[in-house]
Scaffold this motif. Structure first.
Motif, PDB file in Angstrom:
ATOM      1  N   HIS A 186       0.851  -1.195   0.000  1.00  0.00           N
ATOM      2  CA  HIS A 186       0.000   0.000   0.000  1.00  0.00           C
ATOM      3  C   HIS A 186       0.883   1.241   0.000  1.00  0.00           C
ATOM      4  N   ALA A 187       0.441   2.277  -0.695  1.00  0.00           N
ATOM      5  CA  ALA A 187       1.125   3.573  -0.682  1.00  0.00           C
ATOM      6  C   ALA A 187       0.136   4.634  -0.221  1.00  0.00           C
ATOM      7  N   VAL A 188       0.566   5.480   0.686  1.00  0.00           N
ATOM      8  CA  VAL A 188      -0.283   6.487   1.316  1.00  0.00           C
ATOM      9  C   VAL A 188      -0.132   7.822   0.587  1.00  0.00           C
ATOM     10  N   LYS A 189      -1.234   8.485   0.362  1.00  0.00           N
ATOM     11  CA  LYS A 189      -1.187   9.807  -0.266  1.00  0.00           C
ATOM     12  C   LYS A 189      -0.281  10.737   0.544  1.00  0.00           C
ATOM     13  N   ASP A 190       0.566  11.495  -0.142  1.00  0.00           N
ATOM     14  CA  ASP A 190       1.605  12.270   0.521  1.00  0.00           C
ATOM     15  C   ASP A 190       1.104  13.529   1.220  1.00  0.00           C
ATOM     16  N   LEU A 191      -0.188  13.624   1.474  1.00  0.00           N
ATOM     17  CA  LEU A 191      -0.711  14.647   2.368  1.00  0.00           C
ATOM     18  C   LEU A 191      -0.848  14.108   3.783  1.00  0.00           C
ATOM     19  N   SER A 192      -0.722  12.773   3.942  1.00  0.00           N
ATOM     20  CA  SER A 192      -0.942  12.126   5.232  1.00  0.00           C
ATOM     21  C   SER A 192       0.356  11.542   5.773  1.00  0.00           C
ATOM     22  N   GLU A 193       0.411  11.453   7.091  1.00  0.00           N
ATOM     23  CA  GLU A 193       1.627  10.986   7.756  1.00  0.00           C
ATOM     24  C   GLU A 193       1.664   9.474   7.858  1.00  0.00           C
ATOM     25  N   ALA A 194       2.805   8.892   7.500  1.00  0.00           N
ATOM     26  CA  ALA A 194       3.072   7.470   7.678  1.00  0.00           C
ATOM     27  C   ALA A 194       4.473   7.339   8.250  1.00  0.00           C
TER      28      ALA A 194
END
Length: 477
Positions: free
Chosen positions: A78-86
């Motif tokens: 999974h890849a998280v949209k780069d507006l959200s923190e991971a």
């Protein structure tokens, strides 16, 4: 490997759960596919070291051997949209001011994805600060469209939509203030759902317009991902208290029967009020025909409320929301590095008075009341998901649409605004392609909090259209 990445998410979940494929085989298939495809579109950015992703996949396999399956996303890349923190991954928001920032923790929905078994391998590209439906920024560059890499993937969930359409991810997350789950879904022939406001919890006591939601290539996958992201949390005082269990139920399709036909209002271009590129409405009308085939009654109608007042009310709320970046604006050194559109939003926010906000809140209430009355006559609303087809990715935003000048950088997206302002559940579904092979879509809009019935109708529509499976991007060949 090619077969693995072609599976929809539920198929992949069953294969992993039945031990038909290992999590390592899945990870190797996706990483190899990303290596081949991503250079053409630049959808996945800030990728984790592949060895770390493979090590985490081996850990998922070890868990399965011990009978410790975490959830239905066990072993999913999974890849998280780069507006959200991971945690441990870049968290730039596409801004050079955050170029070197990494996540120190996980956003709530990211935590839930990991708890369901997902392995976060990177981020998906987005416009700077998520502003505008064109995913370009000075940190990662520009994302190309899945069907024509020379054109835009939309935004702000553009990287997510393109990666999903090109089978680089089995599922994707996105966020939506002004169509950011719906516009890129239309541009890339996938599905994006803006859930009811509060369905996916977020902190805060002000009902701002942004929501987080799922993207997928099928309604069944969309619902199942929502079941992971949704549900109350103590950190979200205004969240919907209902649990997410219903979204794990089987979708059968809900279009009523001969005695209670499902009534749908088609708002189109609001009687000519919205500028549209020639051909967009024609493709969208094919969705009307598909719904009528299902037995729905589709009528051209618009709510009794001035569209310009909706737009002006939306602008006030958005200007207010963008004051979260005031500290960056206040320092002349950091202001120089901000996207011009971010400066424009912030300066308008600074000029707002308490009276402006009070009037905008009252106007939002009146609009919601008008929709409540409209839903007494119609069960659902249908609208274009975009006013233009995917345009050249070197163009930051369309300055003219259908011969009309656009007075702001986002006026060409106005079709999504009414439903964001009302906090209604909306699913962006594919509508078809123009003669150039460029996709577009429609928005299916439901009553307040009626997310599951909306998914049921979208599922029925999917059964008679099947756009995501019928027309695949040429890059997959």
């Amino acid at each position: 490997m090619r077969e693995i990445v072609s599976w929809d998410a539920l198929e992949l979940s069953r294969a992993i759960g039945n031990r038909e494929v290992s999590c390592v085989e899945v990870m190797e298939a996706y990483l190899g596919h990303i290596e081949r495809i991503n250079p053409h579109v630049n959808a996945i950015v800030g990728a984790q070291d592949p060895e770390i992703s493979l090590r985490q996949a081996r850990e998922r396999d070890a868990q399965l051997l011990r009978g410790e399956r975490l959830g239905w996303m066990h072993g999913f890349p999974h890849a998280v949209k780069d507006l959200s923190e991971a945690e441990g991954l870049p968290w730039t928001e596409g801004s050079p001011l955050h170029r070197d920032r990494s996540g120190e923790g996980d956003a709530l929905f990211v935590k839930r994805l990991k708890e369901a078994g997902a392995v976060v391998i990177g981020k998906t590209n987005t416009p700077e600060f998520g502003l505008g439906s064109q995913s370009y920024n000075p940190v990662w560059g520009t994302t190309g469209n899945a069907y024509d890499p020379a054109r835009t993937a939309g935004g702000s969930s553009g990287g997510a939509a393109a990666a999903l359409a090109l089978r680089m991810l089995p599922l994707a997350d996105g966020s939506d203030y002004m169509g950011s789950l719906r516009n890129p879904a239309a541009f890339n022939n996938v599905l994006g759902m803006r859930p009811s406001w509060g369905r996916v919890p977020a902190p805060g006591f002000v009902p701002q317009l942004s929501v987080t939601g799922p993207m997928a290539r099928s309604t069944a996958d969309l619902a199942r991902l929502l079941s992971v992201m949704a549900g109350p949390d103590a950190s979200a005082p205004l969240g919907i208290p209902e649990g997410p269990e219903r979204f794990r139920e089987r979708l059968e399709g809900d279009v009523g029967d001969a005695r209670t036909r499902t009534r749908i209002a088609w708002v189109g271009d609001w009687n000519g009020r919205l500028a549209t590129e020639p051909g967009v409405l024609g493709v969208c009308r094919s969705a009307l025909s598909a719904l009528e085939t299902l037995g729905c009654e589709v009528t051209e109608a618009v709510p009794d409320f001035p569209l310009e007042e909706i737009w002006q009310t939306f602008l006030t709320w958005r200007w207010w929301a963008n004051l979260e970046r005031y500290e960056l604006y206040a320092d002349p050194r950091t202001r120089k590095a901000m996207k011009p559109e971010a400066v424009w939003e912030t300066e308008h926010g600074i000029a707002l008075s308490a009276l402006d906000l009070t009037r905008a809140a009252a106007a939002r209430d009146r609009w919601y009341a008008a929709l409540t009355e409209f839903f007494e006559r119609y069960d659902y609303i249908l609208a274009p998901a975009a006013q233009v087809f995917p345009f050249d990715k070197e163009t930051h935003w369309p300055e003219r649409v259908g011969g009309r000048a656009m007075d702001t950088y986002h006026r060409w997206m106005e079709t999504v605004v009414p439903w964001s302002l009302a906090g209604l559940p909306v699913i962006g579904i594919p509508a078809g392609f123009d003669g150039r092979g460029l996709p577009t879509g429609v928005q299916l809009i439901g009553r307040p909090h009626a997310d599951f019935p909306l998914l049921q109708l979208a599922h029925a529509y999917e059964q008679v259209t099947g756009w995501t499976g019928r027309v695949k991007p040429g890059l997959l060949d």
